[in-house]
Motif scaffolding. Structure first.
Motif, PDB file in Angstrom:
ATOM      1  N   UNK A 293     -34.866  58.897  14.474  1.00 27.03           N
ATOM      2  CA  UNK A 293     -35.880  58.608  14.153  1.00 27.03           C
ATOM      3  C   UNK A 293     -35.965  57.560  12.865  1.00 27.03           C
ATOM      4  N   UNK A 294     -34.869  57.100  12.357  1.00 28.52           N
ATOM      5  CA  UNK A 294     -34.988  56.236  11.300  1.00 28.52           C
ATOM      6  C   UNK A 294     -34.474  54.691  11.949  1.00 28.52           C
ATOM      7  N   UNK A 295     -34.610  54.520  13.177  1.00 32.65           N
ATOM      8  CA  UNK A 295     -34.365  52.993  13.705  1.00 32.65           C
ATOM      9  C   UNK A 295     -35.354  52.873  14.804  1.00 32.65           C
ATOM     10  N   UNK A 296     -35.468  51.272  14.938  1.00 31.85           N
ATOM     11  CA  UNK A 296     -36.283  50.895  16.327  1.00 31.85           C
ATOM     12  C   UNK A 296     -35.557  49.769  16.733  1.00 31.85           C
ATOM     13  N   UNK A 297     -35.779  49.505  17.815  1.00 30.88           N
ATOM     14  CA  UNK A 297     -35.130  48.462  18.659  1.00 30.88           C
ATOM     15  C   UNK A 297     -36.486  47.284  19.053  1.00 30.88           C
ATOM     16  N   UNK A 298     -36.195  46.063  18.628  1.00 33.36           N
ATOM     17  CA  UNK A 298     -36.972  44.959  18.943  1.00 33.36           C
ATOM     18  C   UNK A 298     -36.663  44.562  20.237  1.00 33.36           C
ATOM     19  N   UNK A 299     -37.429  44.276  21.180  1.00 32.66           N
ATOM     20  CA  UNK A 299     -36.961  43.695  22.413  1.00 32.66           C
ATOM     21  C   UNK A 299     -38.137  42.929  23.249  1.00 32.66           C
ATOM     22  N   UNK A 300     -37.948  41.982  24.010  1.00 33.29           N
ATOM     23  CA  UNK A 300     -38.859  41.420  24.583  1.00 33.29           C
ATOM     24  C   UNK A 300     -39.532  42.293  25.646  1.00 33.29           C
TER      25      UNK A 300
ATOM     26  N   UNK B 229     -44.347  50.504  21.016  1.00 31.03           N
ATOM     27  CA  UNK B 229     -44.288  51.347  22.229  1.00 31.03           C
ATOM     28  C   UNK B 229     -43.863  52.831  21.858  1.00 31.03           C
ATOM     29  N   UNK B 230     -44.356  53.784  22.735  1.00 27.39           N
ATOM     30  CA  UNK B 230     -44.023  55.013  22.694  1.00 27.39           C
ATOM     31  C   UNK B 230     -43.424  55.339  24.224  1.00 27.39           C
ATOM     32  N   UNK B 231     -42.403  56.062  24.306  1.00 27.83           N
ATOM     33  CA  UNK B 231     -41.642  56.448  25.339  1.00 27.83           C
ATOM     34  C   UNK B 231     -41.913  57.978  25.452  1.00 27.83           C
ATOM     35  N   UNK B 232     -42.992  58.207  26.329  1.00 29.57           N
ATOM     36  CA  UNK B 232     -43.311  59.863  26.760  1.00 29.57           C
ATOM     37  C   UNK B 232     -42.572  60.321  27.623  1.00 29.57           C
TER      38      UNK B 232
ATOM     39  N   UNK C  29     -47.108  50.744  30.813  1.00 25.26           N
ATOM     40  CA  UNK C  29     -48.552  50.390  30.865  1.00 25.26           C
ATOM     41  C   UNK C  29     -48.681  48.905  30.892  1.00 25.26           C
ATOM     42  N   UNK C  30     -49.506  48.424  31.621  1.00 24.51           N
ATOM     43  CA  UNK C  30     -49.772  46.926  31.543  1.00 24.51           C
ATOM     44  C   UNK C  30     -50.227  46.261  30.272  1.00 24.51           C
ATOM     45  N   UNK C  31     -50.815  47.100  29.359  1.00 21.06           N
ATOM     46  CA  UNK C  31     -51.042  46.547  28.021  1.00 21.06           C
ATOM     47  C   UNK C  31     -49.916  46.293  27.217  1.00 21.06           C
ATOM     48  N   UNK C  32     -48.917  47.209  27.513  1.00 20.99           N
ATOM     49  CA  UNK C  32     -47.428  46.829  26.897  1.00 20.99           C
ATOM     50  C   UNK C  32     -47.061  45.547  27.055  1.00 20.99           C
ATOM     51  N   UNK C  33     -47.185  44.902  28.602  1.00 19.32           N
ATOM     52  CA  UNK C  33     -46.621  43.712  28.908  1.00 19.32           C
ATOM     53  C   UNK C  33     -47.499  42.531  28.233  1.00 19.32           C
ATOM     54  N   UNK C  34     -48.590  42.781  27.541  1.00 13.85           N
ATOM     55  CA  UNK C  34     -49.331  41.635  26.777  1.00 13.85           C
ATOM     56  C   UNK C  34     -48.670  41.189  25.689  1.00 13.85           C
ATOM     57  N   UNK C  35     -47.623  42.228  25.167  1.00 13.11           N
ATOM     58  CA  UNK C  35     -46.731  41.486  23.929  1.00 13.11           C
ATOM     59  C   UNK C  35     -45.571  40.797  24.591  1.00 13.11           C
ATOM     60  N   UNK C  36     -45.409  39.807  23.666  1.00 16.81           N
ATOM     61  CA  UNK C  36     -44.036  39.338  23.675  1.00 16.81           C
ATOM     62  C   UNK C  36     -42.890  40.132  23.262  1.00 16.81           C
ATOM     63  N   UNK C  37     -43.216  40.734  22.151  1.00 19.17           N
ATOM     64  CA  UNK C  37     -42.018  41.654  21.747  1.00 19.17           C
ATOM     65  C   UNK C  37     -42.636  42.851  21.475  1.00 19.17           C
ATOM     66  N   UNK C  38     -41.936  44.101  21.778  1.00 17.86           N
ATOM     67  CA  UNK C  38     -42.245  45.498  21.281  1.00 17.86           C
ATOM     68  C   UNK C  38     -41.282  46.042  20.444  1.00 17.86           C
ATOM     69  N   UNK C  39     -41.537  47.056  19.773  1.00 19.36           N
ATOM     70  CA  UNK C  39     -40.554  47.931  19.032  1.00 19.36           C
ATOM     71  C   UNK C  39     -40.549  49.150  19.653  1.00 19.36           C
ATOM     72  N   UNK C  40     -39.229  49.707  20.318  1.00 18.31           N
ATOM     73  CA  UNK C  40     -39.195  51.165  20.685  1.00 18.31           C
ATOM     74  C   UNK C  40     -38.121  51.765  19.926  1.00 18.31           C
ATOM     75  N   UNK C  41     -38.077  53.035  20.270  1.00 15.93           N
ATOM     76  CA  UNK C  41     -36.950  53.854  19.678  1.00 15.93           C
ATOM     77  C   UNK C  41     -35.560  53.312  19.535  1.00 15.93           C
ATOM     78  N   UNK C  42     -34.893  53.452  18.433  1.00 15.93           N
ATOM     79  CA  UNK C  42     -33.506  52.799  17.996  1.00 15.93           C
ATOM     80  C   UNK C  42     -32.460  53.747  18.164  1.00 15.93           C
ATOM     81  N   UNK C  43     -32.669  54.899  18.723  1.00 13.60           N
ATOM     82  CA  UNK C  43     -31.610  55.910  18.943  1.00 13.60           C
ATOM     83  C   UNK C  43     -31.897  57.142  18.008  1.00 13.60           C
TER      84      UNK C  43
END
Length: 157
Positions: free
Chosen positions: A133-140, A49-52, A117-131
């Motif tokens: 550019x070298x990290x991601x956070x996996x979250x429901x 997911x992107x956080x714009x 966006x509702x399409x994001x909620x179709x996923x059980x888990x998503x990856x968003x920024x982790x703080x």
């Protein structure tokens, strides 16, 4: 010089202090693009997911969260919030408003109006920024929506 580890640590502490069920992953290579993020996480671009970050007409932060391959419609954001069309935040505004640098902004952990966006909620888990550019956070997706009090509304083009 900006120390990327400080941003990663800041998010890690936020996750621990708020008892959030999320996993932060730090990689050797950047996760700045959707393709890089999907490759690093061994995931599909639809899991990213992107956080714009947008700035409303009153200077408030609006975070539009969309799937990795989607683009944000600023007119849909404006309609959802009944405001004038917001502008895309500059890297300086992103750092000032979120506390994170552009390219590593998580979809939670700071003050703002969050639209998902509702399409994001179709996923059980998503990856968003982790703080950084070298990290991601996996979250429901459900946990993400709960912690950022996100409004679920179609905001993709």
């Amino acid at each position: 010089m900006i120390k990327l580890k400080e941003f990663e640590e800041k998010l890690k502490e936020y996750i621990i202090e708020n008892n959030i069920d999320a996993e932060q992953h730090i990689y050797e290579n950047t996760c700045h693009t959707v393709e890089e993020a999907a490759s690093a996480a061994n995931a599909s671009p639809k899991d990213i997911v992107k956080s714009i970050c947008l700035i409303g007409n009153e200077g408030n932060l609006i975070v539009a969260i969309v799937g990795g391959n989607d683009r944000v419609s600023t007119s849909r954001v404006a309609k959802a919030l009944n405001i004038e069309i917001p502008k895309i935040a500059t890297p300086e505004e992103i750092l000032n408003k979120t506390g994170y640098i552009c390219g590593g902004v998580p979809s939670f952990g700071y003050e703002g109006i969050f639209l998902i966006d509702p399409k994001v909620m179709e996923n059980e888990f998503v990856y968003t920024g982790g703080g950084s550019p070298y990290s991601l956070t996996k979250i429901s997706a459900k946990v993400l929506q709960q912690i950022n009090k996100g409004q679920i509304v179609r905001i993709r083009k």
